[in-house]
Design a protein around this motif. Structure first.
Motif, short mmCIF file in Angstrom:
data_model
loop_
_atom_site.label_atom_id
_atom_site.label_comp_id
_atom_site.label_asym_id
_atom_site.label_seq_id
_atom_site.Cartn_x
_atom_site.Cartn_y
_atom_site.Cartn_z
N ARG A 75 10.92 -26.34 46.44
CA ARG A 75 11.15 -25.26 45.48
C ARG A 75 12.64 -25.03 45.24
O ARG A 75 13.06 -24.67 44.13
CB ARG A 75 10.50 -23.97 45.98
CG ARG A 75 9.03 -24.13 46.36
CD ARG A 75 8.17 -24.64 45.19
NE ARG A 75 6.84 -25.01 45.66
CZ ARG A 75 6.33 -26.22 45.52
NH1 ARG A 75 7.03 -27.19 44.93
NH2 ARG A 75 5.13 -26.50 45.95
N GLN A 78 13.62 -27.77 42.86
CA GLN A 78 13.07 -27.47 41.55
C GLN A 78 13.88 -26.36 40.86
O GLN A 78 14.12 -26.43 39.65
CB GLN A 78 11.61 -27.05 41.68
CG GLN A 78 10.65 -28.20 41.92
CD GLN A 78 9.22 -27.74 42.07
OE1 GLN A 78 8.94 -26.75 42.74
NE2 GLN A 78 8.29 -28.45 41.43
N CYS A 81 16.86 -27.94 39.44
CA CYS A 81 16.52 -28.68 38.21
C CYS A 81 16.42 -27.73 37.02
O CYS A 81 16.91 -28.03 35.92
CB CYS A 81 15.21 -29.43 38.39
SG CYS A 81 15.26 -30.84 39.52
N PHE A 184 11.37 -32.68 38.80
CA PHE A 184 10.67 -31.40 38.94
C PHE A 184 9.18 -31.61 39.15
O PHE A 184 8.56 -31.01 40.04
CB PHE A 184 10.91 -30.54 37.69
CG PHE A 184 10.30 -29.17 37.76
CD1 PHE A 184 11.03 -28.10 38.22
CD2 PHE A 184 8.98 -28.96 37.36
CE1 PHE A 184 10.47 -26.83 38.29
CE2 PHE A 184 8.41 -27.70 37.43
CZ PHE A 184 9.16 -26.63 37.90
#
Length: 418
Positions: A75, A78, A81, A184
């Motif tokens: 996470r 992500q 990203c 992702f």
């Protein structure tokens, strides 16, 4: 075993995602630096672009390492990203509406730098969890090689997007968002969290612990040595060489055309070739001595480049420097991971990143100041010479302490995978 990390479940997709992310990072550099210079012609803004990339590591690497110790690293990456992508969209909108102002650039450059600093400790914990300590040197080195490949591909793709009239900087930045999507999505699928191998839970995070890890570093001599080595690399050379390449190109009679392009890509080419070559050998060594010697090779390559007036020799020196830089940085990172306490590995990775990456913010001041006093070639040569001196001193320290039976200076097991 050759390319050992590629046999680990989930590693190949993770490696590809990292390459695409780094390509997107450098597409953004290529396009936005061009736009900022064309629009504002500001050397101050150009200098801030470099500083903003590394200061977040200096100030945020340790807190981000603590966060990586406590939360799902999928996470965290992500989130990085998403932030990378939002910054690209913001650039596209501001450029497309012709409303871009210097203060917009400052904010977006800082956010971009924070994205890179935020994902770095989490990335390293993911590598450890994904491949394990036995093949960690291969995992770290292959990822470093892949990121250098992204550094090669990103500017080339960015320049291509700029050159196509139907795309240009606006659609180029919009399309750049697509490079972050695969990573992702992959992170939403992989079960690797960065913590599956951990047997000890991290202690409760307190505010005073954010920098307290620096007080603990001397208790881990190998980590301290790697921080000093890579800190010297970052401070005395860092990223200061790239902006000075036009001056060296002029000295070598290669300030434009194919010769200058070869100078631009020589170090990344050496890094990629070196990483792949070492993996092909099938024997992976992770030791403080290997990291220091490789960093010394980096300094030697840059020193030869600085004093050379032969284009072939200069090109070969940059390739050697790129190889040494990749091997030194990836080996040092591996040593830190293997030597760090299990419950605070992210924090120690953050401390290492603060030195290895954060100190790069000062390289422009050190090398730039020296270049202003004694010329570009002299300034780079002095910086490279200082790195060599530090590397030799540290190598002597390690050698003497090992002869006295002190294994703490080199606990990162030499891992043979043949």
């Amino acid at each position: 075993m050759r390319f050992a990390a590629l046999r680990a479940p989930w590693y190949r997709g993770y490696l590809i995602g990292g390459i695409l992310l780094m390509s997107g990072d450098h597409v953004e550099h290529a396009i936005t630096y061009f736009v900022m210079w064309q629009k504002f012609q500001s050397p101050v803004l150009a200098g801030f672009a470099t500083i903003s990339h590394w200061v977040p590591f200096l100030l945020g690497a340790i807190p981000f390492g603590h966060i990586a110790d406590r939360f799902d690293n999928r996470r965290i990456i992500q989130a990085s990203c998403v932030l990378f992508a939002l910054v690209s969209v913001a650039w596209a909108v501001l450029i497309g509406t012709n409303t871009l102002q210097p203060w917009h650039c400052v904010i977006l450059l800082v956010l971009h730098g924070l994205s890179g600093a935020f994902w770095n400790p989490a990335d390293q914990l993911m590598l450890y969890d994904m491949v394990g300590p036995e093949v960690l040197p291969s995992g770290v080195r292959l990822m470093a090689t892949g990121l250098n490949l992204g550094m090669l591909a990103g500017p080339a793709l960015g320049a291509t997007l700029l050159a196509i009239p139907a795309i240009g900087p606006v659609w180029g930045m919009a399309l750049n968002v697509l490079l972050y999507v695969p990573f992702f999505v992959y992170l939403a699928i992989t079960p690797v969290t960065g913590h599956r191998r951990r047997r000890v839970a991290p202690p409760r995070m307190r505010f005073r612990d954010l920098v307290g890890v620096l007080r603990e570093v001397p208790r881990y001599p190998a980590i301290l040595l790697m921080m000093l080595t890579q800190g010297a690399v970052g401070l005395f050379i860092g990223t200061a060489l790239l902006p000075l390449l036009p001056d060296f190109g002029r000295l070598l009679g290669q300030d434009q055309g194919p010769g200058y392009i070869l100078l631009l890509i020589a170090m990344s080419t050496g890094a990629v070739a070196g990483g792949l070559g070492m993996e092909a050998l099938g024997r992976i060594a992770a030791s403080t001595r290997a990291a220091i010697v490789a960093s010394a090779l980096f300094g030697l390559g840059v020193l030869v480049f600085a004093v050379s007036r032969s284009f072939p020799l200069s090109l070969a020196a940059l390739v050697l420097a790129g190889l040494g830089n990749l091997v030194g940085a990836s080996t040092a990172q591996t040593v830190v991971q293997l030597a760090a306490p299990e419950d605070r590995r992210g924090a120690f990775i953050g401390a290492f990143g603060m030195a290895a990456n954060g100190f790069r913010a000062g390289s422009g001041i050190v090398v730039g100041g020296l270049s202003a006093l004694i010329g570009v070639a002299g300034g780079v040569a002095v910086g490279a010479g200082a790195l060599l001196v530090v590397a030799v001193v540290l190598l002597v320290v390690v050698t003497l302490r090992r002869r006295r039976g002190d294994r703490s200076v080199d606990p990162a097991r030499e891992v043979a995978l043949d």
